[in-house]
Design a protein around this motif. Structure first.
Motif, PDB file in Angstrom:
ATOM      1  N   ARG A   1       0.836  -1.205   0.000  1.00  0.00           N
ATOM      2  CA  ARG A   1       0.000   0.000   0.000  1.00  0.00           C
ATOM      3  C   ARG A   1       0.868   1.251   0.000  1.00  0.00           C
ATOM      4  O   ARG A   1       0.605   2.213  -0.716  1.00  0.00           O
ATOM      5  CB  ARG A   1      -0.916  -0.033   1.222  1.00  0.00           C
ATOM      6  CG  ARG A   1      -1.830   1.148   1.329  1.00  0.00           C
ATOM      7  CD  ARG A   1      -2.764   0.997   2.516  1.00  0.00           C
ATOM      8  NE  ARG A   1      -3.593   2.169   2.644  1.00  0.00           N
ATOM      9  CZ  ARG A   1      -4.031   2.634   3.784  1.00  0.00           C
ATOM     10  NH1 ARG A   1      -3.744   2.022   4.910  1.00  0.00           N
ATOM     11  NH2 ARG A   1      -4.781   3.701   3.823  1.00  0.00           N
TER      12      ARG A   1
ATOM     13  N   ARG B   1       2.526   1.766  -3.368  1.00  0.00           N
ATOM     14  CA  ARG B   1       1.579   2.348  -4.321  1.00  0.00           C
ATOM     15  C   ARG B   1       1.412   3.842  -4.060  1.00  0.00           C
ATOM     16  O   ARG B   1       1.289   4.648  -4.990  1.00  0.00           O
ATOM     17  CB  ARG B   1       0.229   1.620  -4.263  1.00  0.00           C
ATOM     18  CG  ARG B   1       0.275   0.251  -4.935  1.00  0.00           C
ATOM     19  CD  ARG B   1      -1.105  -0.377  -5.065  1.00  0.00           C
ATOM     20  NE  ARG B   1      -1.693  -0.748  -3.796  1.00  0.00           N
ATOM     21  CZ  ARG B   1      -1.499  -1.905  -3.175  1.00  0.00           C
ATOM     22  NH1 ARG B   1      -0.741  -2.841  -3.722  1.00  0.00           N
ATOM     23  NH2 ARG B   1      -2.077  -2.164  -2.016  1.00  0.00           N
ATOM     24  N   TYR B   2       1.422   4.224  -2.780  1.00  0.00           N
ATOM     25  CA  TYR B   2       1.352   5.648  -2.432  1.00  0.00           C
ATOM     26  C   TYR B   2       2.583   6.382  -2.963  1.00  0.00           C
ATOM     27  O   TYR B   2       2.459   7.473  -3.545  1.00  0.00           O
ATOM     28  CB  TYR B   2       1.229   5.820  -0.915  1.00  0.00           C
ATOM     29  CG  TYR B   2       1.391   7.252  -0.476  1.00  0.00           C
ATOM     30  CD1 TYR B   2       0.374   8.188  -0.694  1.00  0.00           C
ATOM     31  CD2 TYR B   2       2.562   7.687   0.127  1.00  0.00           C
ATOM     32  CE1 TYR B   2       0.525   9.513  -0.313  1.00  0.00           C
ATOM     33  CE2 TYR B   2       2.717   9.008   0.517  1.00  0.00           C
ATOM     34  CZ  TYR B   2       1.706   9.914   0.288  1.00  0.00           C
ATOM     35  OH  TYR B   2       1.857  11.222   0.660  1.00  0.00           O
ATOM     36  N   TYR B   3       3.762   5.806  -2.776  1.00  0.00           N
ATOM     37  CA  TYR B   3       4.987   6.429  -3.298  1.00  0.00           C
ATOM     38  C   TYR B   3       4.875   6.638  -4.807  1.00  0.00           C
ATOM     39  O   TYR B   3       5.318   7.659  -5.330  1.00  0.00           O
ATOM     40  CB  TYR B   3       6.219   5.575  -2.993  1.00  0.00           C
ATOM     41  CG  TYR B   3       6.606   5.454  -1.540  1.00  0.00           C
ATOM     42  CD1 TYR B   3       6.117   6.322  -0.567  1.00  0.00           C
ATOM     43  CD2 TYR B   3       7.488   4.468  -1.130  1.00  0.00           C
ATOM     44  CE1 TYR B   3       6.488   6.193   0.761  1.00  0.00           C
ATOM     45  CE2 TYR B   3       7.866   4.337   0.195  1.00  0.00           C
ATOM     46  CZ  TYR B   3       7.361   5.198   1.141  1.00  0.00           C
ATOM     47  OH  TYR B   3       7.741   5.066   2.451  1.00  0.00           O
ATOM     48  N   GLU B   4       4.293   5.685  -5.486  1.00  0.00           N
ATOM     49  CA  GLU B   4       4.097   5.826  -6.930  1.00  0.00           C
ATOM     50  C   GLU B   4       3.113   6.957  -7.220  1.00  0.00           C
ATOM     51  O   GLU B   4       3.353   7.799  -8.087  1.00  0.00           O
ATOM     52  CB  GLU B   4       3.587   4.516  -7.527  1.00  0.00           C
ATOM     53  CG  GLU B   4       3.354   4.596  -9.020  1.00  0.00           C
ATOM     54  CD  GLU B   4       2.779   3.323  -9.605  1.00  0.00           C
ATOM     55  OE1 GLU B   4       2.478   3.343 -10.808  1.00  0.00           O
ATOM     56  OE2 GLU B   4       2.617   2.315  -8.882  1.00  0.00           O
ATOM     57  N   ARG B   5       2.014   7.000  -6.486  1.00  0.00           N
ATOM     58  CA  ARG B   5       0.969   8.003  -6.714  1.00  0.00           C
ATOM     59  C   ARG B   5       1.497   9.427  -6.534  1.00  0.00           C
ATOM     60  O   ARG B   5       1.102  10.343  -7.261  1.00  0.00           O
ATOM     61  CB  ARG B   5      -0.228   7.742  -5.793  1.00  0.00           C
ATOM     62  CG  ARG B   5      -1.458   8.543  -6.161  1.00  0.00           C
ATOM     63  CD  ARG B   5      -2.711   8.112  -5.416  1.00  0.00           C
ATOM     64  NE  ARG B   5      -2.615   8.258  -3.975  1.00  0.00           N
ATOM     65  CZ  ARG B   5      -2.507   7.247  -3.098  1.00  0.00           C
ATOM     66  NH1 ARG B   5      -2.495   6.005  -3.530  1.00  0.00           N
ATOM     67  NH2 ARG B   5      -2.424   7.457  -1.805  1.00  0.00           N
ATOM     68  N   VAL B   6       2.422   9.632  -5.570  1.00  0.00           N
ATOM     69  CA  VAL B   6       2.954  10.981  -5.324  1.00  0.00           C
ATOM     70  C   VAL B   6       4.220  11.260  -6.120  1.00  0.00           C
ATOM     71  O   VAL B   6       4.847  12.302  -5.956  1.00  0.00           O
ATOM     72  CB  VAL B   6       3.167  11.255  -3.815  1.00  0.00           C
ATOM     73  CG1 VAL B   6       1.847  11.200  -3.063  1.00  0.00           C
ATOM     74  CG2 VAL B   6       4.198  10.320  -3.216  1.00  0.00           C
TER      75      VAL B   6
ATOM     76  N   ARG C   1       2.852  -3.997 -11.787  1.00  0.00           N
ATOM     77  CA  ARG C   1       4.010  -3.112 -11.648  1.00  0.00           C
ATOM     78  C   ARG C   1       5.280  -3.948 -11.746  1.00  0.00           C
ATOM     79  O   ARG C   1       5.371  -5.012 -11.152  1.00  0.00           O
ATOM     80  CB  ARG C   1       3.957  -2.400 -10.297  1.00  0.00           C
ATOM     81  CG  ARG C   1       2.852  -1.383 -10.188  1.00  0.00           C
ATOM     82  CD  ARG C   1       2.663  -0.958  -8.731  1.00  0.00           C
ATOM     83  NE  ARG C   1       1.667   0.081  -8.617  1.00  0.00           N
ATOM     84  CZ  ARG C   1       0.360  -0.137  -8.527  1.00  0.00           C
ATOM     85  NH1 ARG C   1      -0.112  -1.363  -8.545  1.00  0.00           N
ATOM     86  NH2 ARG C   1      -0.477   0.864  -8.419  1.00  0.00           N
TER      87      ARG C   1
END
Length: 117
Positions: free
Chosen positions: A15, A18-23, A36
């Motif tokens: 999770r 995925r957050y690191y990717e989103r930001v 991914r």
């Protein structure tokens, strides 16, 4: 490597990855099935992200700092980044002073209550 493998290698939840990717901190490739696909450098990058977060940097600043990060964890000079890091350090110093004052106030309150009791 897949997200689960990166999570296991770095001790970071899927999770959070995925957050690191989103930001914008991680940019994995995508396989044909949409999974991914992280390269070996992603493991080191996650370590750098976590270190910078632990140092109190917000993700918006980390996104600017990461391109300046070297493999050994040090930073090369990048335009504007050093000034932003200095400003962040000043904010941390202010917070540290505030916490010190709060701690002193609490210590005095406890001491006063103990003398009264």
């Amino acid at each position: 490597m897949l997200i689960g493998q990166l999570a296991q290698r770095t001790g970071t939840s899927e999770r959070l990855l995925r957050y690191y990717e989103r930001v914008g901190l991680l940019a994995p490739d995508r396989q044909a099935n949409g999974y991914r696909d992280y390269d070996d450098a992603a493991e080191q990058r996650v370590g750098q992200i976590r270190s910078l977060l632990a140092a109190g940097l917000p993700t918006s600043l980390i996104r600017q700092v990461l391109p300046c990060a070297l493999a050994d964890g040090s930073l090369r000079p990048c335009p504007g980044v050093l000034d932003k890091l200095r400003a962040q350090l000043a904010r941390l110093d202010e917070r540290a002073d505030e916490l010190t004052q709060a701690r002193q106030t609490l210590t005095r309150a406890i001491a006063t209550a103990q003398r009264a009791g």
